[in-house]
Enzyme design. Structure first.
Site, PDB file in Angstrom:
ATOM      1  N   ASP A 169       0.836  -1.203   0.000  1.00  0.00           N
ATOM      2  CA  ASP A 169       0.000   0.000   0.000  1.00  0.00           C
ATOM      3  C   ASP A 169       0.874   1.258   0.000  1.00  0.00           C
ATOM      4  OD1 ASP A 169       0.924  -0.284   2.584  1.00  0.00           O
ATOM      5  OD2 ASP A 169      -1.021   0.024   3.552  1.00  0.00           O
ATOM      6  N   SER A 170       2.210   1.090   0.081  1.00  0.00           N
ATOM      7  CA  SER A 170       3.125   2.207  -0.153  1.00  0.00           C
ATOM      8  C   SER A 170       2.925   2.780  -1.550  1.00  0.00           C
ATOM      9  CB  SER A 170       4.579   1.750   0.014  1.00  0.00           C
ATOM     10  OG  SER A 170       4.851   0.617  -0.776  1.00  0.00           O
ATOM     11  N   ASP A 230      -0.884  -6.124  -0.052  1.00  0.00           N
ATOM     12  CA  ASP A 230      -1.288  -5.497   1.211  1.00  0.00           C
ATOM     13  C   ASP A 230      -2.802  -5.301   1.244  1.00  0.00           C
ATOM     14  OD1 ASP A 230       0.989  -5.112   2.741  1.00  0.00           O
ATOM     15  OD2 ASP A 230       1.319  -3.039   2.093  1.00  0.00           O
ATOM     16  N   LYS A 242      -1.150  -9.426   3.043  1.00  0.00           N
ATOM     17  CA  LYS A 242      -0.405  -8.965   4.211  1.00  0.00           C
ATOM     18  C   LYS A 242      -1.253  -7.983   5.005  1.00  0.00           C
ATOM     19  CE  LYS A 242       3.397  -6.229   3.863  1.00  0.00           C
ATOM     20  NZ  LYS A 242       2.946  -5.019   4.619  1.00  0.00           N
ATOM     21  N   GLU A 287      -1.321  -5.493   8.721  1.00  0.00           N
ATOM     22  CA  GLU A 287      -0.556  -4.883   9.800  1.00  0.00           C
ATOM     23  C   GLU A 287      -1.222  -5.173  11.140  1.00  0.00           C
ATOM     24  OE1 GLU A 287      -0.010  -0.714   9.044  1.00  0.00           O
ATOM     25  OE2 GLU A 287       0.915  -1.056   7.079  1.00  0.00           O
ATOM     26  N   GLU A 347       9.305  -4.108  10.429  1.00  0.00           N
ATOM     27  CA  GLU A 347       9.695  -2.809   9.873  1.00  0.00           C
ATOM     28  C   GLU A 347      10.087  -1.839  10.987  1.00  0.00           C
ATOM     29  OE1 GLU A 347       6.920  -1.071   7.110  1.00  0.00           O
ATOM     30  OE2 GLU A 347       7.962   0.853   7.101  1.00  0.00           O
TER      31      GLU A 347
HETATM   32  N1  LIG Z   1       9.320   5.193  -0.477  1.00  0.00           N
HETATM   33  C1  LIG Z   1       8.893   4.597   0.631  1.00  0.00           C
HETATM   34  N2  LIG Z   1       9.736   3.791   1.318  1.00  0.00           N
HETATM   35  C2  LIG Z   1       9.327   3.152   2.438  1.00  0.00           C
HETATM   36  O1  LIG Z   1      10.141   2.405   3.021  1.00  0.00           O
HETATM   37  C3  LIG Z   1       7.993   3.344   2.890  1.00  0.00           C
HETATM   38  C4  LIG Z   1       7.138   4.170   2.133  1.00  0.00           C
HETATM   39  N3  LIG Z   1       7.615   4.791   1.035  1.00  0.00           N
HETATM   40  N4  LIG Z   1       5.844   4.372   2.492  1.00  0.00           N
HETATM   41  C5  LIG Z   1       5.263   3.537   3.512  1.00  0.00           C
HETATM   42  C6  LIG Z   1       6.231   3.277   4.578  1.00  0.00           C
HETATM   43  C7  LIG Z   1       6.590   4.519   5.372  1.00  0.00           C
HETATM   44  N5  LIG Z   1       7.949   4.227   5.732  1.00  0.00           N
HETATM   45  C8  LIG Z   1       8.820   5.077   6.388  1.00  0.00           C
HETATM   46  C9  LIG Z   1       8.791   6.418   6.132  1.00  0.00           C
HETATM   47  C10 LIG Z   1       9.665   7.272   6.756  1.00  0.00           C
HETATM   48  C11 LIG Z   1      10.584   6.793   7.676  1.00  0.00           C
HETATM   49  C12 LIG Z   1      11.516   7.738   8.366  1.00  0.00           C
HETATM   50  O2  LIG Z   1      11.627   8.881   7.977  1.00  0.00           O
HETATM   51  N6  LIG Z   1      12.239   7.296   9.401  1.00  0.00           N
HETATM   52  C13 LIG Z   1      13.238   8.103  10.097  1.00  0.00           C
HETATM   53  C14 LIG Z   1      13.484   7.529  11.471  1.00  0.00           C
HETATM   54  C15 LIG Z   1      12.517   8.063  12.487  1.00  0.00           C
HETATM   55  C16 LIG Z   1      13.007   7.766  13.910  1.00  0.00           C
HETATM   56  O3  LIG Z   1      14.158   8.136  14.202  1.00  0.00           O
HETATM   57  O4  LIG Z   1      12.263   7.147  14.697  1.00  0.00           O
HETATM   58  C17 LIG Z   1      14.553   8.046   9.335  1.00  0.00           C
HETATM   59  O5  LIG Z   1      15.360   8.963   9.530  1.00  0.00           O
HETATM   60  O6  LIG Z   1      14.809   7.116   8.555  1.00  0.00           O
HETATM   61  C18 LIG Z   1      10.612   5.434   7.942  1.00  0.00           C
HETATM   62  C19 LIG Z   1       9.728   4.581   7.290  1.00  0.00           C
HETATM   63  C20 LIG Z   1       8.359   2.950   5.231  1.00  0.00           C
HETATM   64  N7  LIG Z   1       7.512   2.774   4.078  1.00  0.00           N
HETATM   65  C1  LIG Z   2       7.348  -1.526   3.103  1.00  0.00           C
HETATM   66  C2  LIG Z   2       6.491  -2.747   2.911  1.00  0.00           C
HETATM   67  C3  LIG Z   2       6.755  -3.774   3.938  1.00  0.00           C
HETATM   68  C4  LIG Z   2       5.032  -2.391   2.815  1.00  0.00           C
HETATM   69  O1  LIG Z   2       4.208  -2.729   3.620  1.00  0.00           O
HETATM   70  C5  LIG Z   2       4.609  -1.571   1.676  1.00  0.00           C
HETATM   71  O2  LIG Z   2       5.399  -1.399   0.720  1.00  0.00           O
HETATM   72  O3  LIG Z   2       3.481  -1.093   1.683  1.00  0.00           O
HETATM   73 MG   LIG Z   3       2.358  -1.699   3.392  1.00  0.00          MG
END
Ligand SMILES: Nc1nc(=O)c2c([nH]1)NC[C@@H]1CN(c3ccc(C(=O)N[C@@H](CCC(=O)O)C(=O)O)cc3)CN21
Ligand SMILES: CC(C)C(=O)C(=O)O
Ligand SMILES: [Mg+2]
Length: 277
Positions: free
Chosen positions: A42-43, A81, A110, A112, A179
């Site tokens: 669903d991303s 998803d 899948k 959550e 994740e």
């Molecule tokens: N392009 C993309 N990649 C992804 O991995 C992803 C998506 N979209 N969309 C759905 C979710 C959202 N996700 C995300 C989005 C942002 C962060 C993020 O900015 N994390 C911070 C850490 C935050 C903390 O310190 O707790 C980082 O700096 O990486 C992490 C997962 C993972 N998934």
């Molecule tokens: C990042 C993966 C695990 C996901 O759930 C998605 O792409 O939506």
């Molecule tokens: Mg997802």
């Protein structure tokens, strides 16, 4: 094509490779690269539809994109998803997953969540629908998590995650996506459950890895810390389009070999006919 039982029995043999895909071309290249499992995530709400989260994604969005992916990758295991609010009870979940299985020829769905969704997990598995779990940073909970934050950072949160993972595994899920959790927590979960763990931002000590297609190939404009771009496709695409634009403006495209031709005799006939009229 990998099957759900084979996925579970791969644990401990070799790392399992997953990638997301959202359209035909992405599916074709994932299959050609021999990736084990394609996840229609669903991303797609963020990567493909331009939303700021996965919350606006509908079941119809997932059905349309999963059908495209299946047409592009007919021989690769495909997991889809279930989007936001399409599995909040057994009846809704069965109706949602049923449409995904029948209309996209997915190999599983899948969801959550942990212990709270066990009744739904049981109902799907009872109806022979393979289920993948997803724990830790669960993007459909973005509003209640207060953003995309690393999860399982306290002793009690780690204990909760371990119990969620054990419960899902014991109830028969084919794998669990972990994740956005600390590496040693993911390693501990992996060592204490029978289902394979698929990590994204969960460190190396898991049974497999998954990345978002756009992050993996350098198509995204920004990247989470855990993602590594293994190619630079965004720049390759921009360079290609700039080269096309230049070639049109300086008239080097199209050339003779890129044009269709008419024999002189037919052309003269046409000119003669015009002059005689
Ligand atoms: N392009 C993309 N990649 C992804 O991995 C992803 C998506 N979209 N969309 C759905 C979710 C959202 N996700 C995300 C989005 C942002 C962060 C993020 O900015 N994390 C911070 C850490 C935050 C903390 O310190 O707790 C980082 O700096 O990486 C992490 C997962 C993972 N998934
Ligand atoms: C990042 C993966 C695990 C996901 O759930 C998605 O792409 O939506
Ligand atoms: Mg997802």
């Amino acid at each position: 094509m990998l099957t759900a039982p084979q996925l579970r029995s791969l644990k401990g043999t070799r790392p399992i490779t997953w990638i997301t895909a959202y359209d035909v071309v992405q599916a074709q290249v994932a299959e050609e690269a021999a990736i084990d499992v394609i996840l229609v995530g669903d991303s797609l709400g963020m990567t493909t539809l331009g939303y700021e989260s996965t919350i606006p994604v509908t079941l119809d969005d997932m059905l349309r994109h999963a059908a495209m992916v299946r047409r592009g990758a007919p021989h690769t295991m495909m997991i889809v998803d279930l989007p936001y609010l399409t599995y909040y009870n057994k009846d809704i979940a069965l109706a949602s997953a049923g449409r995904i299985m029948q209309q996209t020829l997915a190999n599983g769905v899948k969801l959550e969540g942990g212990q709270a969704i066990l009744p739904v997990v049981d109902a799907l598995i009872q109806e022979k629908i393979p289920v993948i779990g997803h724990l830790g940073l669960t993007p459909q909970s973005v509003h209640t998590m207060g953003g995309y934050k690393v999860q399982a950072k306290s002793s009690s949160a780690i204990e909760e995650l371990v119990q969620d993972a054990q419960a899902l595994s014991e109830h028969g899920v084919s794998a669990i996506v972990l994740e956005g959790i600390p590496d040693r927590v993911a390693a501990y979960v992996t060592a204490h459950i029978e289902a394979p763990t698929i990590g994204i931002g969960a460190g190396p000590d898991v049974d497999g890895q998954v990345l978002v297609f756009h992050d993996c190939l350098g198509l995204s404009s920004s990247l989470p810390k855990f993602a590594r771009p293994f190619a630079d496709i965004r720049h390759a695409m921009i360079a290609g389009l700039q080269s096309y634009r230049d070639s049109v403006i300086n008239r080097t495209f199209p050339q003779d070999a890129e044009s269709y031709h008419l024999p002189d005799s037919e052309w003269e006939k046409f000119i003669q006919a015009r002059e005689n009229s």
